[in-house]
Design a protein around this motif. Structure first.
Motif, PDB file in Angstrom:
ATOM      1  N   CYS A  16      61.930  21.073 112.202  1.00 58.21           N
ATOM      2  CA  CYS A  16      61.054  20.428 111.213  1.00 58.21           C
ATOM      3  C   CYS A  16      60.947  18.945 111.552  1.00 58.21           C
ATOM      4  N   ALA A  17      59.699  18.467 111.655  1.00 58.30           N
ATOM      5  CA  ALA A  17      59.469  17.089 112.086  1.00 58.30           C
ATOM      6  C   ALA A  17      59.579  16.092 110.932  1.00 58.30           C
ATOM      7  N   GLY A  18      59.633  16.603 109.713  1.00 54.84           N
ATOM      8  CA  GLY A  18      59.841  15.708 108.576  1.00 54.84           C
ATOM      9  C   GLY A  18      58.618  14.903 108.200  1.00 54.84           C
ATOM     10  N   ASN A  36      54.733  17.939 110.416  1.00 56.72           N
ATOM     11  CA  ASN A  36      54.537  19.313 110.876  1.00 56.72           C
ATOM     12  C   ASN A  36      53.055  19.687 110.824  1.00 56.72           C
ATOM     13  N   LEU A  37      52.312  19.016 109.952  1.00 57.48           N
ATOM     14  CA  LEU A  37      50.916  19.375 109.717  1.00 57.48           C
ATOM     15  C   LEU A  37      49.937  18.359 110.289  1.00 57.48           C
ATOM     16  N   GLU A  47      58.668  20.075 101.691  1.00 58.90           N
ATOM     17  CA  GLU A  47      57.846  21.244 101.350  1.00 58.90           C
ATOM     18  C   GLU A  47      58.768  22.387 100.905  1.00 58.90           C
ATOM     19  N   TYR A  48      58.193  23.331 100.150  1.00 57.85           N
ATOM     20  CA  TYR A  48      58.960  24.516  99.755  1.00 57.85           C
ATOM     21  C   TYR A  48      59.001  25.497 100.922  1.00 57.85           C
TER      22      TYR A  48
END
Ligand SMILES: [Zn+2]
Ligand SMILES: [Zn+2]
Length: 166
Positions: free
Chosen positions: A129-131, A141-142, A72-73
């Protein structure tokens, strides 16, 4: 972004304030991890040291980077102190200096290099960050996916073992 330094070239010890907004675009970095950037601000003082000019200052900008884990950005605030030497003499070792011709210095190339050098080794959107899940491809992450080892259906894991042996 081209600065005329003629007023400090005539005598050692003279200095000049530098406040520039540099017109640098993401393409100028030639780095696929930098997708966009805010205008780059350069603030400092350039001083005639006799044999060369010394720029001492700070670069300030914000970059949009690609997270190497989740892809992601994310925005990265970059503020870095710099000290760089400039010379318009052709009879000295060029490796130690940024060369300028006559009395005009273009800071663009130096600023690009300094920004690239001040990027962290690992570009990640956040420390934890979970990648991306290697199995389903979801951003962890989402989303919570059920692909991780401990959540595997026990019957499936037996099957996996059998498949591995086969
Ligand atoms: Zn990330
Ligand atoms: Zn998954």
């Amino acid at each position: 972004m081209k600065v005329n330094v003629s007023s400090i070239l005539c005598s050692d010890g003279l200095s000049q304030n530098i406040t520039e907004i540099l017109d640098i675009s993401a393409d100028d970095f030639d780095n696929k991890d930098i997708v966009d950037n805010e205008p780059v601000k350069l603030d400092g003082v350039i001083t005639n040291m006799g044999d060369y000019l010394l720029l001492s200052g700070e670069i300030d900008t914000s970059l949009k980077l690609v997270c190497s884990r989740c892809l992601e950005y994310f925005d990265f605030q970059l503020k870095t102190k710099i000290e760089e030497k400039f010379s318009n003499r052709t009879d000295i070792n060029q490796d130690d200096f940024y060369f300028f011709e006559g009395d005009i210095i273009d800071f663009k190339e130096m600023v690009i290099q300094d920004i690239l050098l001040s990027l962290p080794m690992k570009l990640i959107c956040k420390e934890d960050c979970a990648g991306i899940c290697p199995q389903c491809g979801k951003n962890k992450n989402l989303y919570n996916c059920n692909c991780s080892g401990e959540n595997l259906d026990p019957r499936l894991s037996v099957l996996n073992e059998l498949l591995k042996k086969g």
